[in-house]
Design a protein around this motif. Structure first.
Motif, mmCIF file in Angstrom:
data_model
loop_
_atom_site.group_PDB
_atom_site.id
_atom_site.type_symbol
_atom_site.label_atom_id
_atom_site.label_comp_id
_atom_site.label_asym_id
_atom_site.label_seq_id
_atom_site.Cartn_x
_atom_site.Cartn_y
_atom_site.Cartn_z
ATOM 1 N N GLN A 159 -20.894 56.953 -18.603
ATOM 2 C CA GLN A 159 -21.881 56.294 -19.463
ATOM 3 C C GLN A 159 -21.265 55.076 -20.141
ATOM 4 O O GLN A 159 -21.889 54.013 -20.232
ATOM 5 C CB GLN A 159 -22.386 57.268 -20.549
ATOM 6 N N GLU A 160 -20.026 55.258 -20.598
ATOM 7 C CA GLU A 160 -19.353 54.130 -21.267
ATOM 8 C C GLU A 160 -19.095 52.995 -20.284
ATOM 9 O O GLU A 160 -19.293 51.817 -20.589
ATOM 10 C CB GLU A 160 -18.015 54.600 -21.869
ATOM 11 N N THR A 161 -18.642 53.368 -19.071
ATOM 12 C CA THR A 161 -18.368 52.333 -18.064
ATOM 13 C C THR A 161 -19.659 51.631 -17.658
ATOM 14 O O THR A 161 -19.679 50.408 -17.479
ATOM 15 C CB THR A 161 -17.689 52.951 -16.825
ATOM 16 N N LEU A 162 -20.736 52.413 -17.522
ATOM 17 C CA LEU A 162 -22.024 51.801 -17.161
ATOM 18 C C LEU A 162 -22.482 50.825 -18.237
ATOM 19 O O LEU A 162 -23.022 49.758 -17.940
ATOM 20 C CB LEU A 162 -23.089 52.879 -16.947
ATOM 21 N N ALA A 163 -22.246 51.188 -19.484
ATOM 22 C CA ALA A 163 -22.633 50.297 -20.586
ATOM 23 C C ALA A 163 -21.811 49.000 -20.514
ATOM 24 O O ALA A 163 -22.337 47.901 -20.708
ATOM 25 C CB ALA A 163 -22.414 50.999 -21.925
ATOM 26 N N GLY A 211 -24.860 41.409 -17.475
ATOM 27 C CA GLY A 211 -25.958 40.779 -18.214
ATOM 28 C C GLY A 211 -27.303 41.289 -17.734
ATOM 29 O O GLY A 211 -28.326 40.618 -17.868
ATOM 30 N N ALA A 212 -27.310 42.462 -17.132
ATOM 31 C CA ALA A 212 -28.552 43.044 -16.612
ATOM 32 C C ALA A 212 -28.346 44.542 -16.436
ATOM 33 O O ALA A 212 -27.207 45.009 -16.440
ATOM 34 C CB ALA A 212 -28.915 42.422 -15.261
ATOM 35 N N GLU A 213 -29.459 45.267 -16.293
ATOM 36 C CA GLU A 213 -29.380 46.711 -16.054
ATOM 37 C C GLU A 213 -28.829 46.942 -14.642
ATOM 38 O O GLU A 213 -29.416 46.470 -13.668
ATOM 39 C CB GLU A 213 -30.797 47.296 -16.173
ATOM 40 N N PRO A 214 -27.697 47.624 -14.501
ATOM 41 C CA PRO A 214 -27.143 47.823 -13.150
ATOM 42 C C PRO A 214 -28.105 48.635 -12.279
ATOM 43 O O PRO A 214 -28.887 49.428 -12.823
ATOM 44 C CB PRO A 214 -25.852 48.622 -13.403
ATOM 45 N N PRO A 215 -28.039 48.473 -10.957
ATOM 46 C CA PRO A 215 -28.935 49.241 -10.079
ATOM 47 C C PRO A 215 -28.770 50.743 -10.328
ATOM 48 O O PRO A 215 -27.647 51.209 -10.531
ATOM 49 C CB PRO A 215 -28.451 48.884 -8.667
ATOM 50 N N GLU A 216 -29.892 51.471 -10.292
ATOM 51 C CA GLU A 216 -29.852 52.915 -10.557
ATOM 52 C C GLU A 216 -28.923 53.662 -9.624
ATOM 53 O O GLU A 216 -28.291 54.640 -9.997
ATOM 54 C CB GLU A 216 -31.269 53.495 -10.405
ATOM 55 N N ARG A 256 -26.826 45.711 -2.251
ATOM 56 C CA ARG A 256 -27.393 44.357 -2.256
ATOM 57 C C ARG A 256 -27.804 43.939 -3.669
ATOM 58 O O ARG A 256 -27.500 42.834 -4.114
ATOM 59 C CB ARG A 256 -28.598 44.302 -1.319
ATOM 60 N N ALA A 257 -28.472 44.844 -4.366
ATOM 61 C CA ALA A 257 -28.899 44.535 -5.732
ATOM 62 C C ALA A 257 -27.676 44.260 -6.607
ATOM 63 O O ALA A 257 -27.658 43.308 -7.398
ATOM 64 C CB ALA A 257 -29.713 45.698 -6.297
ATOM 65 N N LEU A 258 -26.634 45.068 -6.418
ATOM 66 C CA LEU A 258 -25.402 44.895 -7.195
ATOM 67 C C LEU A 258 -24.760 43.539 -6.882
ATOM 68 O O LEU A 258 -24.357 42.802 -7.788
ATOM 69 C CB LEU A 258 -24.435 46.037 -6.850
ATOM 70 N N ARG A 259 -24.690 43.219 -5.596
ATOM 71 C CA ARG A 259 -24.058 41.950 -5.196
ATOM 72 C C ARG A 259 -24.797 40.756 -5.821
ATOM 73 O O ARG A 259 -24.175 39.809 -6.300
ATOM 74 C CB ARG A 259 -24.051 41.834 -3.667
ATOM 75 N N GLU A 260 -26.124 40.818 -5.809
ATOM 76 C CA GLU A 260 -26.871 39.685 -6.370
ATOM 77 C C GLU A 260 -26.658 39.583 -7.878
ATOM 78 O O GLU A 260 -26.547 38.480 -8.421
ATOM 79 C CB GLU A 260 -28.362 39.828 -6.013
ATOM 80 N N GLN A 261 -26.561 40.745 -8.533
ATOM 81 C CA GLN A 261 -26.291 40.715 -9.982
ATOM 82 C C GLN A 261 -24.902 40.155 -10.269
ATOM 83 O O GLN A 261 -24.716 39.367 -11.201
ATOM 84 C CB GLN A 261 -26.395 42.134 -10.564
ATOM 85 N N ILE A 262 -23.918 40.572 -9.451
ATOM 86 C CA ILE A 262 -22.547 40.068 -9.672
ATOM 87 C C ILE A 262 -22.500 38.564 -9.426
ATOM 88 O O ILE A 262 -21.902 37.797 -10.187
ATOM 89 C CB ILE A 262 -21.541 40.800 -8.759
ATOM 90 N N SER A 263 -23.152 38.140 -8.350
ATOM 91 C CA SER A 263 -23.164 36.706 -8.032
ATOM 92 C C SER A 263 -23.766 35.910 -9.197
ATOM 93 O O SER A 263 -23.229 34.874 -9.607
ATOM 94 C CB SER A 263 -23.974 36.494 -6.741
ATOM 95 N N ASP A 264 -24.864 36.406 -9.746
ATOM 96 C CA ASP A 264 -25.495 35.727 -10.884
ATOM 97 C C ASP A 264 -24.569 35.719 -12.101
ATOM 98 O O ASP A 264 -24.462 34.718 -12.807
ATOM 99 C CB ASP A 264 -26.818 36.427 -11.264
ATOM 100 N N SER A 265 -23.890 36.853 -12.330
ATOM 101 C CA SER A 265 -23.058 36.923 -13.538
ATOM 102 C C SER A 265 -21.799 36.064 -13.397
ATOM 103 O O SER A 265 -21.322 35.493 -14.378
ATOM 104 C CB SER A 265 -22.708 38.370 -13.890
ATOM 105 N N LEU A 266 -21.270 35.951 -12.186
ATOM 106 C CA LEU A 266 -20.115 35.064 -11.973
ATOM 107 C C LEU A 266 -20.527 33.615 -12.258
ATOM 108 O O LEU A 266 -19.785 32.834 -12.858
ATOM 109 C CB LEU A 266 -19.599 35.178 -10.532
ATOM 110 N N PHE A 267 -21.708 33.283 -11.798
ATOM 111 C CA PHE A 267 -22.216 31.939 -12.016
ATOM 112 C C PHE A 267 -22.438 31.687 -13.510
ATOM 113 O O PHE A 267 -21.991 30.678 -14.074
ATOM 114 C CB PHE A 267 -23.520 31.764 -11.240
#
Lengths: 79, 437
Positions: A8-12, A19-24, B36-47
């Motif tokens: 939970q801490e790592t996910l936070a 800068g976004a909710e990580p994929p479920e 894929r969703a993770l990769r796009e989020q990482i790419s956005d956050s790196l930018f």
């Protein structure tokens, strides 16, 4: 989601880093794998910042002297 | 998403985070969509992480001549930072800077670029330049990068790149990395028929992995293309088809194969269904499993209808022992897709004693469904003579349920046909009081 407190801490931390909710689906990862992912993203960002700093320093040396001040002003906001 | 998508996504994440294949094993539990969703989020956050400074670099670059900026970009900033800055420049400016950079460097940048931010620049570069950079990527074997860009290029540019790809294996490999799967049908349209045929044959010449990947790809095609490809596959003859059926069985690929079979022309499906391999019980069991898993009964029933009667009997032996919920799924499919003749042809081949569950579920259907079923018996090769032995194993209460439908005068001819068949084999004495209340 049955994540441990560590997860939970790592996910936070990941949420803050991305800068976004990580994929479920990330809940399928172990604590160690989540921590590895977080560290990898942080390392990549640090590497990118270092590369950018070095590129700017190096790039400024080839900017004509007359323009160097103006360029520095834009880059460092008057610095 | 398929296993192929999973492999492709892992490679892309590895590149973005500079991770080795061994390090990526930690993420084995993730599916392709999550990666894929993770990769796009990482790419956005790196930018976003360096966005402020990158924007100032882009802004300061306006003070300098393009040739100098291009030179600094290439020598000091390198491909990764240039890739990040690209999205912050106007497409015209980015293209003007690219004009001062060699193809090799643009290929380096392309490998680091998030294509989502570069659509405008690519459009400004012009076909010839894109093809030149693509050639560099091809020479490097950079199929991942080429596949990523397919999603963002105009079809006429893709067609020009396809022309310089000489080997079908390369074309297939690039296609595996395309993210916009709905585009695959459009891309298939760029290939002349001989090239498409060569591509399919190449898939057949490869190992199991090539089949897995090719079939996964084909499953993204629309119905028209599945039909065309199905026809090509069938026209390649028995040896090729047997290999295809064996590969589909060995690698559990029926969930990708069934939609192709379902879209084939009737003639092509008959040819495929005549393959002896399709008469093997273990093959038909894996077909049924895939149909259940992927809810592919609308593709399964036409295949069953096309099978030779001996093979259909084997299929019937697999289906007759399925749980009730699955049998109900098949019945619903037969009704919704007007595939009653296929289902009744299957029921007719069931062992009478084993067909009881399927038959009971059939007669318990709503009146409207029973009417559709009877119309099918009237108008197909399935005769009452074939179905009546199964009725022996039905309880009287269940047989009585059929009487509902015969109360409708429109079913008089169906009742006459049933009566004639039942009288002939001595079953009418039992059925008459149950059906003609």
């Amino acid at each position: 989601m049955n994540a441990s407190t560590a997860s939970q801490e790592t996910l936070a931390a990941l949420r803050a880093e991305l800068g976004a909710e990580p994929p479920e689906g990330l809940s399928a990862l172990s604590d160690d794998a989540l921590r590895h992912l977080l560290d990898s993203i942080r390392a990549q960002k640090a590497q990118q910042r270092a590369a950018l700093d070095s590129a700017i320093t190096q790039g400024l040396t080839v900017v004509p002297t007359l323009l160097r001040g103006a360029v520095r002003k834009i880059l460092f906001k008057g610095g | 998403m398929s296993q192929v998508d999973l492999i492709a996504e892992k490679i892309k994440l590895g590149r973005l985070l500079s991770l080795s294949p061994a390090a990526l094993e930690q993420y084995d539990a993730l599916d392709a969509a999550t990666l894929r969703a993770l990769r796009e989020q990482i790419s956005d956050s790196l930018f976003d992480d360096s966005r402020g400074m990158l924007e100032r670099v882009a802004s300061a670059s306006r003070l300098l001549p393009n040739a100098l900026v291009a030179s600094v970009g290439e020598r000091s900033f390198g491909p990764m930072l240039c890739a990040r800055i690209t999205g912050l420049l106007s497409p015209e400016r980015a293209a003007a800077l690219a004009a001062h950079m060699p193809d090799e460097f643009l290929a380096d940048v392309a490998m680091q670029l998030d294509p989502r931010s570069a659509r405008g620049v690519i459009a400004q570069l012009g076909k010839e330049r894109v093809v030149a950079v693509a050639k560099v990527l091809l020479a490097r074997g950079e199929h991942v990068t080429l596949g990523r860009f397919v999603d963002f290029l105009d079809l006429d540019i893709i067609a020009a790149v396809v022309e310089v790809i000489l080997h079908e294996a390369v074309l297939l490999d690039i296609a595996f990395y395309i993210e916009a799967k709905p585009r695959i049908s459009e891309l298939a349209g760029l290939l002349p028929e001989p090239r498409l045929r060569a591509l399919i044959l190449h898939a057949g010449d490869g190992d199991g992995d090539t089949w897995v990947a090719s079939l996964a790809l084909m499953s993204h095609l629309n119905d028209d293309w599945r039909r065309r490809i199905g026809d090509i596959v069938v026209s390649e003859g028995e040896v090729f088809l047997t290999r295809l059926v064996d590969a589909a069985h060995a690698h559990d690929l029926w969930d990708a194969m069934l939609p192709i079979v379902g879209s084939m022309t009737d003639a092509a499906r008959l040819t495929l269904a005549a393959m002896p391999a399709l008469g093997r019980v273990e093959v038909l069991e894996s077909v049924v499993r895939a149909a259940h898993r992927g809810r592919l009964w609308p593709d399964f029933l036409p295949l069953v209808a096309a099978l030779h009667v001996d093979a259909r009997r084997v299929a019937a032996s697999v289906v007759e022992v399925l749980p009730e919920a699955m049998l109900l799924d098949i019945i619903d499919t037969a009704h919704a897709h007007r595939l009653w003749p296929a289902l009744l042809g299957l029921v007719a081949q069931m062992t009478p004693s084993e067909a009881r569950t399927a038959l009971r579920l059939l007669v318990q259907q709503e009146l409207e469904v029973l009417h559709a079923l009877l119309e099918a018996v009237d108008g197909t090769l399935v005769s009452w003579g074939e179905l009546l032995p199964h009725v022996d194993h039905l309880h009287d209460d269940d047989v009585t349920l059929l009487a509902r439908v015969f109360e409708d005068p429109a079913r008089a001819s169906a009742l006459s046909a049933l009566r004639a068949a039942a009288e002939q084999d001595g079953r009418w004495e039992r059925l008459e009081p149950l059906l003609t209340r």
